[in-house]
Every structure is written in structure tokens, then in C-alpha cells.
Design an enzyme around this catalytic site. Structure first.
Site, PDB file in Angstrom:
ATOM      1  N   LYS A   1       0.835  -1.040  -0.024  1.00 55.61           N
ATOM      2  CA  LYS A   1      -0.061   0.080   0.024  1.00 55.61           C
ATOM      3  C   LYS A   1       0.913   1.239   0.268  1.00 55.61           C
ATOM      4  O   LYS A   1       0.606   2.393  -0.617  1.00 55.61           O
ATOM      5  CB  LYS A   1      -0.928   0.026   0.946  1.00 55.61           C
ATOM      6  CG  LYS A   1      -1.792   1.218   1.252  1.00 55.61           C
ATOM      7  CD  LYS A   1      -3.007   1.336   0.503  1.00 55.61           C
ATOM      8  CE  LYS A   1      -3.639   2.718   0.734  1.00 55.61           C
ATOM      9  NZ  LYS A   1      -4.878   2.875  -0.018  1.00 55.61           N
TER      10      LYS A   1
ATOM     11  N   LYS B   1      -1.057  11.373   5.250  1.00 55.27           N
ATOM     12  CA  LYS B   1      -0.689  10.165   6.249  1.00 55.27           C
ATOM     13  C   LYS B   1       0.056   9.197   5.613  1.00 55.27           C
ATOM     14  O   LYS B   1       1.034   8.773   6.153  1.00 55.27           O
ATOM     15  CB  LYS B   1      -1.955  10.004   6.826  1.00 55.27           C
ATOM     16  CG  LYS B   1      -2.022   8.823   7.665  1.00 55.27           C
ATOM     17  CD  LYS B   1      -3.298   8.026   7.922  1.00 55.27           C
ATOM     18  CE  LYS B   1      -3.835   7.538   6.997  1.00 55.27           C
ATOM     19  NZ  LYS B   1      -3.918   5.895   6.964  1.00 55.27           N
TER      20      LYS B   1
HETATM   21  P1  NAP Z   1     -12.610   7.981   8.344  1.00 52.80           P
HETATM   22  O1  NAP Z   1     -13.698   8.162   7.670  1.00 52.80           O
HETATM   23  O2  NAP Z   1     -11.770   9.139   8.929  1.00 52.80           O
HETATM   24  O3  NAP Z   1     -13.013   6.972   9.538  1.00 52.80           O
HETATM   25  C1  NAP Z   1     -12.124   6.631  10.412  1.00 52.80           C
HETATM   26  C2  NAP Z   1     -12.621   5.718  11.610  1.00 52.80           C
HETATM   27  O4  NAP Z   1     -11.523   5.236  12.495  1.00 52.80           O
HETATM   28  C3  NAP Z   1     -13.748   5.895  12.285  1.00 52.80           C
HETATM   29  O5  NAP Z   1     -14.581   5.052  12.681  1.00 52.80           O
HETATM   30  C4  NAP Z   1     -12.987   6.644  13.606  1.00 52.80           C
HETATM   31  O6  NAP Z   1     -13.994   6.618  14.596  1.00 52.80           O
HETATM   32  C5  NAP Z   1     -12.343   5.523  13.870  1.00 52.80           C
HETATM   33  N1  NAP Z   1     -11.028   5.930  14.711  1.00 52.80           N
HETATM   34  C6  NAP Z   1     -10.096   6.850  14.353  1.00 52.80           C
HETATM   35  N2  NAP Z   1      -9.480   7.028  15.447  1.00 52.80           N
HETATM   36  C7  NAP Z   1      -9.867   6.124  16.437  1.00 52.80           C
HETATM   37  C8  NAP Z   1      -9.466   5.813  17.709  1.00 52.80           C
HETATM   38  N3  NAP Z   1      -8.254   6.217  18.156  1.00 52.80           N
HETATM   39  N4  NAP Z   1     -10.025   4.935  18.460  1.00 52.80           N
HETATM   40  C9  NAP Z   1     -11.481   4.320  17.739  1.00 52.80           C
HETATM   41  N5  NAP Z   1     -11.579   4.711  16.538  1.00 52.80           N
HETATM   42  C10 NAP Z   1     -11.035   5.460  15.850  1.00 52.80           C
HETATM   43  O7  NAP Z   1     -11.575   7.196   7.586  1.00 52.80           O
HETATM   44  P2  NAP Z   1     -11.796   6.241   6.388  1.00 52.80           P
HETATM   45  O8  NAP Z   1     -11.795   7.060   5.055  1.00 52.80           O
HETATM   46  O9  NAP Z   1     -12.905   5.435   6.462  1.00 52.80           O
HETATM   47  O10 NAP Z   1     -10.367   5.565   6.386  1.00 52.80           O
HETATM   48  C11 NAP Z   1     -10.050   4.221   6.959  1.00 52.80           C
HETATM   49  C12 NAP Z   1      -8.806   3.540   6.589  1.00 52.80           C
HETATM   50  O11 NAP Z   1      -8.759   3.243   5.355  1.00 52.80           O
HETATM   51  C13 NAP Z   1      -7.626   4.620   6.774  1.00 52.80           C
HETATM   52  O12 NAP Z   1      -6.639   4.085   7.158  1.00 52.80           O
HETATM   53  C14 NAP Z   1      -7.695   5.245   5.203  1.00 52.80           C
HETATM   54  O13 NAP Z   1      -6.162   5.756   5.053  1.00 52.80           O
HETATM   55  C15 NAP Z   1      -7.742   3.932   4.541  1.00 52.80           C
HETATM   56  N6  NAP Z   1      -8.252   4.238   3.254  1.00 52.80           N
HETATM   57  C16 NAP Z   1      -9.245   5.119   2.969  1.00 52.80           C
HETATM   58  C17 NAP Z   1      -9.841   5.415   1.644  1.00 52.80           C
HETATM   59  C18 NAP Z   1     -10.645   6.365   1.056  1.00 52.80           C
HETATM   60  O14 NAP Z   1     -10.966   6.683   0.085  1.00 52.80           O
HETATM   61  N7  NAP Z   1     -11.383   7.076   2.352  1.00 52.80           N
HETATM   62  C19 NAP Z   1      -9.119   4.530   0.579  1.00 52.80           C
HETATM   63  C20 NAP Z   1      -8.347   3.476   0.896  1.00 52.80           C
HETATM   64  C21 NAP Z   1      -7.971   3.350   2.111  1.00 52.80           C
HETATM   65  P3  NAP Z   1     -15.180   7.913  15.101  1.00 52.80           P
HETATM   66  O15 NAP Z   1     -16.206   7.664  13.936  1.00 52.80           O
HETATM   67  O16 NAP Z   1     -15.327   8.158  16.082  1.00 52.80           O
HETATM   68  O17 NAP Z   1     -14.188   9.277  14.674  1.00 52.80           O
END
Ligand code: NAP
Length: 294
Positions: free
Chosen positions: A174, A242
Site C-alpha cells: 500500500k 498520512k
Molecule cells: P474516516 O472516515 O476518517 O474514519 C475513521 C474511522 O476510524 C472512524 O470510524 C473513527 O471513529 C475511527 N477511529 C479513528 N481513530 C480512532 C481511535 N483512536 N479509536 C477508535 N476509533 C478510531 O476514515 P476512512 O476514510 O474510513 O479510512 C479508514 C482507513 O482506510 C484509513 O487508514 C485510510 O487511510 C484507509 N483508506 C481510505 C480510503 C478512502 O477513500 N477513504 C481508501 C483506501 C484506504 P469515529 O467515527 O469515532 O471518528
């Protein structure tokens, strides 16, 4: 067979909520946990068990999927107070689909192995659209036999599931992916700026290049953003910064110079400082456009 797996899903953000919903709809017995409890309500109404803590969600589960933001967050959800590790037993499998540090991943895997559990790092690409449609590309690191046990479950989420090597190899893959796209976004932004400043018809130019050696997913799907100077999501620029941070740290440890990735990471830091962190990552074109006086 795999439908009998009892699954926990931790982290219902942009990606996780859509992925958990697919697992529920595929008929798996599902427990879910999210730090902000309100995001779990809809899944609860549709039959998932909504846990109050990660350990409650993971207890007695065959598979625990983690989809949170960054390395420290995976550490918190797994090993913090009431962390999911407390609910793991021998033979259970943690599948971390977040994008985090490969080095930390190997440490996390060693910790869960103390109770006889296995770790797969399985970060994804394909965005929220891929999460919703089950068409993610999944880059899996870990034991091949463990991956085989959960492959049917992962097929609910992804259309390409590639075993890339031992624990950590998925996260390294990744990171490589994010380094390559950093350079591509920068190169497409520069090429388009040259064309725009020259005053040519950019739509015609992009379609002339599409099938040739300059063609790419980013040219196809994101050049319109760069030409129009509007950057709707997409993939959030802050998340890409990040991911480059993870890649640059790994590269520093290994003695690999990543000059392009470092440049793009600096551009992104400047854009985040100016309030553009929630835009699509194609907003790196803002930097090039400004330097070109566009
Ligand atoms: P997001 O919408 O910001 O959601 C993050 C999630 O993690 C939320 O459920 C958040 O909870 C939880 N979280 C963060 N810190 C936490 C902690 N310390 N304790 C407990 N829960 C915590 O992010 P996302 O877009 O879904 O991305 C998730 C992962 O997938 C990341 O690593 C990202 O790099 C990867 N990714 C994302 C994409 C994309 O297009 N978005 C594509 C490929 C990969 P809360 O709801 O309470 O904030």
C-alpha cells in the site's frame, strides 16, 4: 462455510460503514463497534450487535476486522483499555484493513500471536465507491493458510485479493501504491499546467493522450478536477499525506530516497495548512497552477 464465521467490525467511518454493511447483507453474524456510537445505529437496526467497547465486539468472534485511521488508532482499538485483543482467542484472525505502518504491523501481529490469534494486514485501494460496491483491491500480508480461511469473507469486500507475502507485506504494498500515485498526481498536474498556460483545448489534449504512454487512472479520472480547479472527493488529501508519512518513514529506515514523494508530501502539508485537507488529493494541482500563474 465461511458465512458461519462470526465477525466483528471495528471502525465505521467512510470506508468501514460501507464494508460492514456489505458483510451484514451477505448474511454473516456481525458485531460492530465505533468510537462515535451514533454511526453504528443503522447497522444495529439491521440486525448487527452493537458493542460498547472493542473487547465486547471481539469476544468469541472468529474474525475481527479493523478499519480505523492510523497506526496509533489501530494500537488503541486493539490494545488500549477494553481493546479488542482482550476478546481474542486461539484461532481467531485479526484483519487490519486500515493503512498503517508496516513496522508497527509486525509488532501488533506478534502481540496477538501470544494468545494464538493470527494477523493479516489487508489495506485496500478503491475508495468509498469500492467499499460500497465490494470492488476494493485488497493487498494482503500474512500466512497464506490464514488468508485462505477468510478469503470468502474478503470477497464480499473486494474484487481483487492478492496475497503479497508475510505480515507487513500488505502495508508495504500500500505504501508503494501511495508513492506511485504521488508522483503521478504531480506529473499530471505539471503536464496539464503546461497545456493550460499554452491555451490549447485541454479536453482534446487529454483524450489524445488517454490511450498512449501518458495514460493513467489519474489522467482519466482526475484531470477534469485539475483543469476546472475544483476538487470534490475522491480521496481526502489529508489521508494521502498520512500515507506518504508512513512511506517516507519506512524509506528512511531502509535508506531509500523518495524525492518525489517527499516533495508531494510537502505540497500537501502546505495545502492542509491553508484549509484544503478535506479536498480530493488531485488538489495538489493547486500548487502547480499557482506557480504557473494560472
Ligand atoms: P474516516 O472516515 O476518517 O474514519 C475513521 C474511522 O476510524 C472512524 O470510524 C473513527 O471513529 C475511527 N477511529 C479513528 N481513530 C480512532 C481511535 N483512536 N479509536 C477508535 N476509533 C478510531 O476514515 P476512512 O476514510 O474510513 O479510512 C479508514 C482507513 O482506510 C484509513 O487508514 C485510510 O487511510 C484507509 N483508506 C481510505 C480510503 C478512502 O477513500 N477513504 C481508501 C483506501 C484506504 P469515529 O467515527 O469515532 O471518528
Amino acid at each position: 462455510m465461511s458465512e458461519h464465521l462470526r465477525v466483528a467490525f471495528l471502525g465505521l467511518g467512510t470506508m468501514g460503514l460501507r464494508m460492514a454493511e456489505r458483510i451484514r447483507a451477505a448474511g454473516y453474524d456481525l458485531s460492530v463497534y465505533n468510537r462515535t456510537a451514533s454511526k453504528a445505529e443503522a447497522l444495529g437496526r439491521h440486525g448487527a450487535f452493537v458493542a460498547a467497547t472493542p473487547s465486547e465486539a471481539s469476544r468469541g468472534r472468529d474474525v475481527v476486522i479493523v478499519m480505523v485511521s492510523d497506526t496509533a488508532d489501530v494500537g488503541q482499538v486493539m490494545f488500549g483499555p477494553d481493546g479488542a485483543a482482550e476478546g481474542l482467542g486461539a484461532g481467531s484472525v485479526v484483519i487490519d484493513m486500515s493503512t498503517i505502518s508496516p513496522t508497527a504491523t509486525r509488532g501488533f501481529a506478534a502481540r496477538v500471536s501470544e494468545v494464538g490469534a493470527d494477523w493479516l494486514d489487508a489495506p485496500v485501494s478503491g475508495g468509498s465507491e469500492g467499499a460500497e460496491q465490494g470492488t476494493l483491491s485488497i493487498m494482503a500480508g500474512g500466512d497464506a493458510e490464514v488468508l485462505a480461511r477468510v478469503r470468502l469473507l474478503l470477497e464480499v469486500l473486494g474484487s481483487t485479493i492478492t496475497h503479497v507475502g508475510p505480515v507487513g507485506a500488505g502495508q508495504v504494498t500500500k505504501a508503494v501504491n501511495q508513492v506511485i500515485i504521488a508522483g503521478t498526481y504531480a506529473a499530471v498536474a505539471e503536464g496539464l499546467a503546461l497545456g493550460m498556460k499554452s491555451g490549447i483545448d485541454m479536453e482534446a489534449a487529454v483524450s489524445a493522450m488517454a490511450g498512449g504512454a501518458a495514460g493513467s487512472w489519474i489522467l482519466d479520472r482526475r484531470s477534469a478536477n485539475m483543469i476546472g480547479n475544483e476538487y470534490p472527493l475522491g480521496f481526502r488529501l489529508e489521508l494521502h499525506r498520512k500515507d506518504l508519512g508512513i512511506a517516507l518513514a519506512e524509506a528512511r529506515d531502509l535508506g531509500v530516497p523518495l524525492a518525489l514523494a517527499a516533495l508531494v508530501e510537502q505540497w500537501e502539508s502546505g495545502l492542509i495548512g491553508r484549509g484544503y485537507g478535506d479536498e480530493d488529493v488531485s488538489a495538489v494541482a493547486r500548487v502547480v497552477r499557482e506557480q504557473a500563474g494560472l
